[in-house]
Design an enzyme around this catalytic site. Structure first.
Site, PDB file in Angstrom:
ATOM      1  N   HIS A  47     -33.388  -4.699 -10.276  1.00 19.17           N
ATOM      2  CA  HIS A  47     -32.369  -5.727 -10.447  1.00 19.17           C
ATOM      3  C   HIS A  47     -31.361  -5.630  -9.307  1.00 19.17           C
ATOM      4  O   HIS A  47     -31.388  -4.671  -8.524  1.00 19.17           O
ATOM      5  CB  HIS A  47     -31.657  -5.585 -11.811  1.00 19.17           C
ATOM      6  CG  HIS A  47     -31.008  -4.263 -12.010  1.00 19.17           C
ATOM      7  ND1 HIS A  47     -31.505  -3.296 -12.851  1.00 19.17           N
ATOM      8  CD2 HIS A  47     -29.907  -3.733 -11.455  1.00 19.17           C
ATOM      9  CE1 HIS A  47     -30.736  -2.238 -12.809  1.00 19.17           C
ATOM     10  NE2 HIS A  47     -29.762  -2.469 -11.964  1.00 19.17           N
TER      11      HIS A  47
HETATM   12  C1  T46 Z   1     -27.906   0.213 -11.533  1.00 14.12           C
HETATM   13  C2  T46 Z   1     -28.841   1.372 -11.517  1.00 14.12           C
HETATM   14  C3  T46 Z   1     -28.616   2.287 -10.356  1.00 14.12           C
HETATM   15  C4  T46 Z   1     -24.995   0.925 -20.918  1.00 14.12           C
HETATM   16  O1  T46 Z   1     -24.835   0.764 -22.138  1.00 14.12           O
HETATM   17  N1  T46 Z   1     -23.916   1.093 -20.115  1.00 14.12           N
HETATM   18  C5  T46 Z   1     -24.028   1.287 -18.772  1.00 14.12           C
HETATM   19  O2  T46 Z   1     -22.998   1.456 -18.087  1.00 14.12           O
HETATM   20  C6  T46 Z   1     -25.337   1.289 -18.210  1.00 14.12           C
HETATM   21  C7  T46 Z   1     -25.513   1.491 -16.708  1.00 14.12           C
HETATM   22  C8  T46 Z   1     -26.414   1.108 -19.018  1.00 14.12           C
HETATM   23  N2  T46 Z   1     -26.244   0.928 -20.356  1.00 14.12           N
HETATM   24  C9  T46 Z   1     -27.411   0.769 -21.207  1.00 14.12           C
HETATM   25  C10 T46 Z   1     -28.159  -0.530 -21.014  1.00 14.12           C
HETATM   26  C11 T46 Z   1     -29.592  -0.149 -21.302  1.00 14.12           C
HETATM   27  O3  T46 Z   1     -29.843  -0.262 -22.681  1.00 14.12           O
HETATM   28  O4  T46 Z   1     -28.342   1.806 -20.874  1.00 14.12           O
HETATM   29  C12 T46 Z   1     -29.671   1.320 -20.922  1.00 14.12           C
HETATM   30  C13 T46 Z   1     -30.392   1.592 -19.614  1.00 14.12           C
HETATM   31  O5  T46 Z   1     -29.802   0.782 -18.584  1.00 14.12           O
HETATM   32  P1  T46 Z   1     -30.663   0.098 -17.424  1.00 14.12           P
HETATM   33  O6  T46 Z   1     -31.990  -0.282 -17.940  1.00 14.12           O
HETATM   34  O7  T46 Z   1     -29.834  -0.991 -16.829  1.00 14.12           O
HETATM   35  O8  T46 Z   1     -30.830   1.308 -16.394  1.00 14.12           O
HETATM   36  P2  T46 Z   1     -31.376   1.270 -14.898  1.00 14.12           P
HETATM   37  O9  T46 Z   1     -31.610   2.687 -14.545  1.00 14.12           O
HETATM   38  O10 T46 Z   1     -32.495   0.317 -14.721  1.00 14.12           O
HETATM   39  O11 T46 Z   1     -30.141   0.702 -14.005  1.00 14.12           O
HETATM   40  C14 T46 Z   1     -28.925   1.403 -13.941  1.00 14.12           C
HETATM   41  C15 T46 Z   1     -27.741   0.430 -14.017  1.00 14.12           C
HETATM   42  O12 T46 Z   1     -27.869  -0.390 -15.181  1.00 14.12           O
HETATM   43  C16 T46 Z   1     -27.650  -0.469 -12.819  1.00 14.12           C
HETATM   44  O13 T46 Z   1     -26.397  -1.115 -12.808  1.00 14.12           O
HETATM   45  O14 T46 Z   1     -27.495  -0.263 -10.489  1.00 14.12           O
HETATM   46  O15 T46 Z   1     -28.841   2.130 -12.727  1.00 14.12           O
END
Ligand code: T46
Length: 134
Positions: A47
């Site tokens: 993303h």
């Molecule tokens: C990014 C990369 C480097 C939250 O509740 N709060 C938060 O601050 C974050 C970051 C995530 N979440 C929840 C949302 C999802 O249910 O944690 C779960 C995993 O998040 P996500 O699938 O977005 O994780 P990544 O590793 O794909 O991405 C993250 C960040 O979301 C993104 O902003 O730049 O790490």
């Protein structure tokens, strides 16, 4: 692509790295999160963000980050606790090749906001084109 080398304060007890907003980190730090226990072969991210800026620091172990600004792609290895990768807004990111002991710490300029995510690659390219045509 901007990689920061932070200053470790080492002495005979070990190392300490201190990070201050606007000094070591180029924005106000509104949120900190980290990921660990990332399974073998897992790719995270896929993303971009409309406004969010971040610094990624692999404070233990190692991982790789692919950054794509819509025009070119770069791969960066993060493997030292004193190096940080700046990830601007409008940058597609993928994180992968996590070592089993990897802890990836992220310092973020904004609170969590699902509306800031661009999760479709074609939408990302449209977003970049719109920014560039302004
Ligand atoms: C990014 C990369 C480097 C939250 O509740 N709060 C938060 O601050 C974050 C970051 C995530 N979440 C929840 C949302 C999802 O249910 O944690 C779960 C995993 O998040 P996500 O699938 O977005 O994780 P990544 O590793 O794909 O991405 C993250 C960040 O979301 C993104 O902003 O730049 O790490």
């Amino acid at each position: 692509m901007i990689k920061y080398m932070f200053q470790p304060h080492g002495d005979n007890r070990g190392q300490l790295v201190a990070l201050e907003e606007y000094k070591d980190i180029p924005f106000e730090i509104k949120r900190v999160y980290y990921m660990y226990d990332t399974g073998e072969g897992v790719v995270r991210g896929h993303h971009a963000h409309k406004t969010l800026q971040q610094i990624l620091i692999c404070i233990h172990g190692s991982c790789k980050i692919k950054l794509d600004n819509g025009r070119e792609q770069k791969e960066v290895a993060l493997e030292k606790p004193y190096e940080g990768l700046y990830v601007s807004n409008a940058m597609w990111r993928e994180m992968y090749d996590f070592s089993s002991d990897a802890v990836l710490l992220v310092l973020a300029s904004e609170l969590y906001d699902e509306n800031d995510y661009i999760r479709d690659y074609n939408d990302f390219i449209d977003f970049v084109n719109t920014l560039e045509s302004r």
